[in-house]
Design an enzyme around this catalytic site. Sequence first.
Site, PDB file in Angstrom:
ATOM      1  N   GLY A 115       0.823  -1.201   0.000  1.00 41.03           N
ATOM      2  CA  GLY A 115       0.000   0.000   0.000  1.00 41.03           C
ATOM      3  C   GLY A 115       0.859   1.253   0.000  1.00 41.03           C
ATOM      4  N   TYR A 142      -4.166   6.688   7.735  1.00 43.90           N
ATOM      5  CA  TYR A 142      -2.976   5.863   7.528  1.00 43.90           C
ATOM      6  C   TYR A 142      -2.829   5.545   6.051  1.00 43.90           C
ATOM      7  CZ  TYR A 142       0.748   2.559   8.047  1.00 43.90           C
ATOM      8  OH  TYR A 142       1.973   1.941   7.939  1.00 43.90           O
ATOM      9  N   ASP A 242      -8.060   5.672  -0.683  1.00 40.77           N
ATOM     10  CA  ASP A 242      -7.152   4.601  -0.267  1.00 40.77           C
ATOM     11  C   ASP A 242      -7.977   3.419   0.231  1.00 40.77           C
ATOM     12  OD1 ASP A 242      -5.453   2.919   1.106  1.00 40.77           O
ATOM     13  OD2 ASP A 242      -4.337   4.518   2.105  1.00 40.77           O
ATOM     14  N   GLU A 243      -8.091   2.415  -0.650  1.00 43.05           N
ATOM     15  CA  GLU A 243      -8.879   1.207  -0.335  1.00 43.05           C
ATOM     16  C   GLU A 243      -7.971   0.058   0.108  1.00 43.05           C
ATOM     17  OE1 GLU A 243     -12.310   0.323  -0.914  1.00 43.05           O
ATOM     18  OE2 GLU A 243     -12.912   2.393  -1.289  1.00 43.05           O
ATOM     19  N   LYS A 245      -6.896  -1.101   2.857  1.00 46.44           N
ATOM     20  CA  LYS A 245      -7.306  -1.985   3.959  1.00 46.44           C
ATOM     21  C   LYS A 245      -8.723  -2.532   3.827  1.00 46.44           C
ATOM     22  CE  LYS A 245      -6.562  -2.738   8.782  1.00 46.44           C
ATOM     23  NZ  LYS A 245      -5.849  -2.218   9.960  1.00 46.44           N
ATOM     24  N   THR A 299      12.333  -3.212  -9.160  1.00 43.01           N
ATOM     25  CA  THR A 299      12.621  -4.268 -10.132  1.00 43.01           C
ATOM     26  C   THR A 299      11.568  -5.370 -10.208  1.00 43.01           C
ATOM     27  OG1 THR A 299      14.939  -3.816  -9.784  1.00 43.01           O
ATOM     28  CG2 THR A 299      14.413  -5.864 -10.923  1.00 43.01           C
TER      29      THR A 299
END
Length: 444
Positions: A115, A142, A242-243, A245, A299
């Site tokens: 995340g 968060y 922000d999904e 969690k 990478t």
Amino acid sequence: MMDARRLIARDEHAIAGVEKLRFFPLAAESGLGEMLTEPGGRQLIDLSASWTASGFGHGEPTIAAAIARAATTAPGASILSGTHPDAVQLAEELLALVPSRLADGDRRVYLGHAGTDANEVAIRGCRHATGRPRILAFENGYHGGLGAAQGVSGVHVGAGVPADPGVVFLPYPDPYRPHTGDAATVVADVLGRAEVELAQGGTAAVIVEPLQSDGGVIVPPIGFLTGLRELCDRHGVYLIVDEVKVGLGRTGRTHGFEHDGAVPDVVTLGKALGGGLPLSAAVGPAQVLDAPVASALMTTTGNPISCAAGLAVLKIVRAGETTANARARGEQLRSLLASYAGGDGPGASRIGDVRGRGLSLGIELVTGAGSPDADPGLTAKAAYRAWQLGAVAYPVRGNVLELTPPLMISAESVERAAGILMSAIDDAALGAVSDEEIAPFQGW
Ligand SMILES: *Cc1c(COP(=O)(O)O)cnc(C)c1O
């Protein structure tokens, strides 16, 4: 048979403290479904799912098979300099899963590891695309553990980590501990403050969780996200939801933002997306995620093994059973806890609130009947006692026990888990856990 105490002693000597967040002496050597097995064979019900990162259950057979298949045939470990069918497929399926106001050709998917990097890339991309430095975020939010993602995380910044130089924090609308009045007033107040900040100009994006998880399982009133959406449109600012969690079905809808009908510009996903492997994504405008090409290189991005796991996860999400189970089992767990809180058990008066959506639930513990004062000491002891009795649940924001079990959890396990939690709170309230027992576990 391995001894848990010896294993924990070796862990202390070998593994870095910067990546530890311990609440009791947990050591698990295997898992199946919603169950964990400690060295020595004791079984525990997992009410965290590794903070939702194993959200579809331990050893989920279709995910395990996809990983095994990919591991034996992978033509490398990266898509930096050559593509792979599973990475392309995963990106296409994510474009189909995440609603947008843009045409598909105008959107891209960033494939990442956690995340943290998904949010980092989203934030950077919005800054680059707009040429503006400011980010509006929320107190106790968060978004990650390194870099800008950490610097816009209110929980970290509130705990002394340096804030991102461009961040402005706003209060998150909290119906349980409102800073002004009823839900509508709180939302209006927060949106009013956001408006003042946005009117100053210079803001690239607003980043927000659809339900604040580590900030204490705060469910914002309906109207908050749609209000933010409207403000972002008015000021030409990107809305990042922000999904990481609560996405992929945990709240009882595929996306947490669907409860409020707002369509974000950028959606970030992670944790459960990899089915236990490191995998995250940011889905948003090409203008944001292509800019500039080759500016966020890691990478093993898009590596075939993580992508195969992600494809297996999306198949489960699309089938819909886990999302329906999140609704049903969430309702079951919540009502068992709420009826206990309304009773006269020794711990009942210490429960200030039981709340959440689907299988993102929180129990807020307070100092006493009628007092809304947070009781983090009791919460640490209740979590410790729950582990002793056979369930794993961690405190967030000090005094909230967060419950985020694997989405496939059975009705029987929910019933047993509720019994354990209620006994744990009763026992902790009656003084069953000493200060010395929890002293080695600093938590947050
Ligand atoms: C956990 C979390 C993150 C960070 O994800 P990591 O995989 O730990 O980097 C970002 N946002 C939210 C809402 C989270 O809960």
